[in-house]
Design a protein around this motif. Structure first.
Motif, short mmCIF file in Angstrom:
data_model
loop_
_atom_site.label_atom_id
_atom_site.label_comp_id
_atom_site.label_asym_id
_atom_site.label_seq_id
_atom_site.Cartn_x
_atom_site.Cartn_y
_atom_site.Cartn_z
N GLY A 213 45.29 56.61 39.28
CA GLY A 213 45.42 57.88 39.98
C GLY A 213 44.19 58.17 40.81
O GLY A 213 43.16 57.49 40.72
N THR B 269 51.52 60.56 38.08
CA THR B 269 50.22 60.11 38.59
C THR B 269 49.87 60.89 39.85
O THR B 269 50.70 61.05 40.74
N GLU B 270 48.63 61.35 39.93
CA GLU B 270 48.22 62.14 41.10
C GLU B 270 47.77 61.23 42.24
O GLU B 270 47.09 60.23 42.01
N ILE C 296 44.62 65.62 31.23
CA ILE C 296 45.72 64.81 31.74
C ILE C 296 46.38 64.03 30.61
O ILE C 296 47.61 63.88 30.57
N ARG D 32 45.84 68.89 41.13
CA ARG D 32 46.38 67.55 41.31
C ARG D 32 47.66 67.63 42.15
O ARG D 32 48.43 68.59 42.02
N LEU E 219 41.99 60.53 40.73
CA LEU E 219 40.77 60.96 40.05
C LEU E 219 39.91 59.76 39.67
O LEU E 219 38.70 59.74 39.91
N VAL F 113 51.10 68.22 38.31
CA VAL F 113 51.06 67.55 39.61
C VAL F 113 51.92 68.34 40.58
O VAL F 113 53.13 68.49 40.38
N CYS G 6 40.55 72.65 39.30
CA CYS G 6 41.04 71.36 39.78
C CYS G 6 42.53 71.46 40.09
O CYS G 6 43.27 72.13 39.38
N VAL H 189 43.65 64.97 44.76
CA VAL H 189 42.84 65.79 43.86
C VAL H 189 41.94 66.68 44.70
O VAL H 189 41.34 66.24 45.68
N GLN I 176 50.88 65.14 44.39
CA GLN I 176 51.56 63.85 44.58
C GLN I 176 52.43 63.95 45.82
O GLN I 176 53.21 64.89 45.97
#
Length: 507
Positions: free
Chosen positions: A248, A331-332, A471, A303, A250, A480, A301, A335, A305
């Motif tokens: 991802g 999955t990002e 996460i 995230r 991050l 996400v 933060c 970010v 997609q």
């Protein structure tokens, strides 16, 4: 006398150090990185006459290629460059060799040691060796053990090992890997690579700050209101789904690339310009950095997609539609976050980090926004004066610009913002080297200035540990958010800035 900036001289601009006779051994030589980056970078060094005539490149992988097959594979990867420089390739390719090696097989390491001795005699490389681990991250530790077990890292003056990213998956695994690596070689032999640090414009952050008295006195909380660091990509996940699904954005971008740029932007002046002094200051910054809301990390933060986007004529798939991606993936690919640095220089100044795939423009930049004038004496054409900004463009249009207010033409005293820009291409008349060119040269020279030290790596992972734990353990707290391909990310990222009365810069 003509100015260097306005009348660039093509002769004498480069002041390069001489690389000693050397054999660079690339493990994972059948992989994409070797074809696209490593051998092209070495060929560029050769063309620039920065590699000595006593050099060799030994490719190692499990495939049973011969020397000639390896040379042919590299020739296919470098077809365009070879057409322009055929004679250079003819001589360069004579230094390319190949040895089938599985690092998990001890007899293969014995055979490798023998082959290296033969190459030393043939190419007069004098036993100087740089081992490049371009292999799956799970083999970094065992690869170092194998090299040490074969005695190939025994001489700290003549052998070194370069390790690709990612160095660990979190704080604990980075610590464990460091222990393994440091048991196999001295820290001075270990080069943890981050190709972003090879870019001229990343290195230029240091020169801009510490070679110009107009910048350093105002490079602090008294004058700077906030800092934005952006790394935007227009491409999607492409062929990297297998890797990306386990990393991802991050892990893939923030923990290394953006964090290294953060360290260079925020570090204190080193006492002298050498590798350890610079890396000491970078480590101190990362050790002082913290998430803006350590007690509630999900509030600092975002995230995201990418989903389907583009146009009717040129549609773009969403991340979950990409080959090899789980159709229910969380999955990002984007970010955005807010950090603070708890030290005298930066106390209270927010640092905003942002990276993403399938954004509208490819760029990496650092934007320092200065505090507003205490009194607005003049009306502004846009309604309010634009804060002064210093913008460091890392890629693709390498350079820098300063944004400040001037009087708008016409009657009255109205101001408007203008930009004063510097471009590497325009000023120096030649393109910057690709990052791997500089970094490979530095590794062969034994210069670790642009490589990451063990404590830097661990400090970076420690900084993001609360987010990684969320996460893994409570993903609903850090969901996400979808964003359409070729837009600037999810609305939640805009809200992160809006809470502070700010907006992301959108070039």
């Amino acid at each position: 006398m003509p100015s260097l900036l306005t009348n660039p001289l093509r002769v004498g601009l480069r002041q390069e150090r001489v690389i000693t006779p050397q054999c660079i051994v690339i493990f994972g030589a059948s992989g994409d990185l070797t074809h696209r980056k490593l051998v092209p970078a070495l060929f560029e060094l050769y063309r620039q006459r920065r590699l000595p005539s006593e050099f060799a490149v030994l490719g190692c992988a499990r495939r049973p290629w011969s020397d000639e097959e390896f040379r042919q594979k590299m020739a296919e990867a470098l077809a365009d460059e070879i057409r322009e420089h055929p004679s250079a390739w003819d001589s360069f390719s004579q230094g390319l060799f190949y040895e089938p090696v599985d690092l998990q097989q001890s007899d293969h390491l014995v055979r490798l040691a023998g082959r290296l001795e033969a190459i030393d005699r043939l190419r007069a490389t004098r036993g100087n060796r740089t081992f490049y681990l371009s292999v799956s991250p799970e083999f970094y530790g065992s690869g170092c053990r194998a090299l040490a077990g074969a005695g190939l890292l025994a001489d700290p003056e003549r052998s070194r090992v370069v390790i690709e990213k990612p160095f660990g998956r979190d704080y604990g695994s980075a610590q464990a890997l460091n222990k393994v690596v440091q048991a196999c070689a001295k820290e001075s032999q270990v080069f943890r690579i981050d190709h972003y640090l090879g870019k001229e414009t990343v290195q230029n952050i240091l020169v801009m700050r510490f070679a110009n008295t107009i910048f350093e006195p105002i490079w602090n909380r008294n004058y700077i209101a906030n800092v934005q660091i952006t790394a935007a990509e227009t491409v999607g996940v492409e062929e990297r789904a297998g890797y990306y699904e386990t990393s991802g954005a991050l892990r893939d971008m923030v923990q290394n690339h953006l964090t290294q740029i953060l360290a260079l932007t925020a570090m204190e002046p080193p006492g002298r310009f050498d590798a350890e002094a610079i890396r000491n200051e970078k480590a101190k910054v990362l050790q002082a950095a913290r998430l803006a809301r350590e007690d509630e990390p999900w509030k600092c933060c975002v995230r995201g997609q990418y989903s389907r986007g583009g146009s009717a004529a040129s549609p773009l798939p969403g991340y979950r539609d990409e080959p090899g991606v789980n159709p229910n993936s969380t999955t990002e690919t984007y970010v955005a976050m807010k950090l603070f640095i708890n030290n005298w220089r930066w106390q209270g100044v927010p640092f905003y980090l942002r990276t993403g795939k399938r954004l509208p423009k490819r760029l990496s930049e650092v934007v320092l926004t200065f505090r507003e004038a205490p009194v607005h004496l003049f009306d502004a054409a846009g309604g309010a004066p634009t804060p002064n900004q210093l913008i460091l463009r890392i890629q693709p249009d390498e350079g820098a610009e300063i944004r400040f207010e001037v009087k708008a033409p016409g009657s009255g005293m109205r101001s408007r913002p203008v930009d004063m820009a510097f471009s590497y291409d325009d000023s120096f008349g030649e393109p910057s080297d690709e990052g791997y060119v500089r970094l490979l040269a530095d590794a062969m020279l034994g210069d670790p200035t642009l490589y990451t030290r063990s404590d830097e790596v661990e400090a970076a992972w420690r900084l993001y540990t609360p987010l990684l734990e969320l996460i893994e353990e409570a993903p609903w707290q850090l969901p996400v958010h979808p964003y359409e391909a070729r837009t600037w990310g999810p609305a939640a990222a805009d809200n992160l800035m809006a809470e502070d009365g700010l907006v992301w810069r959108r070039p």
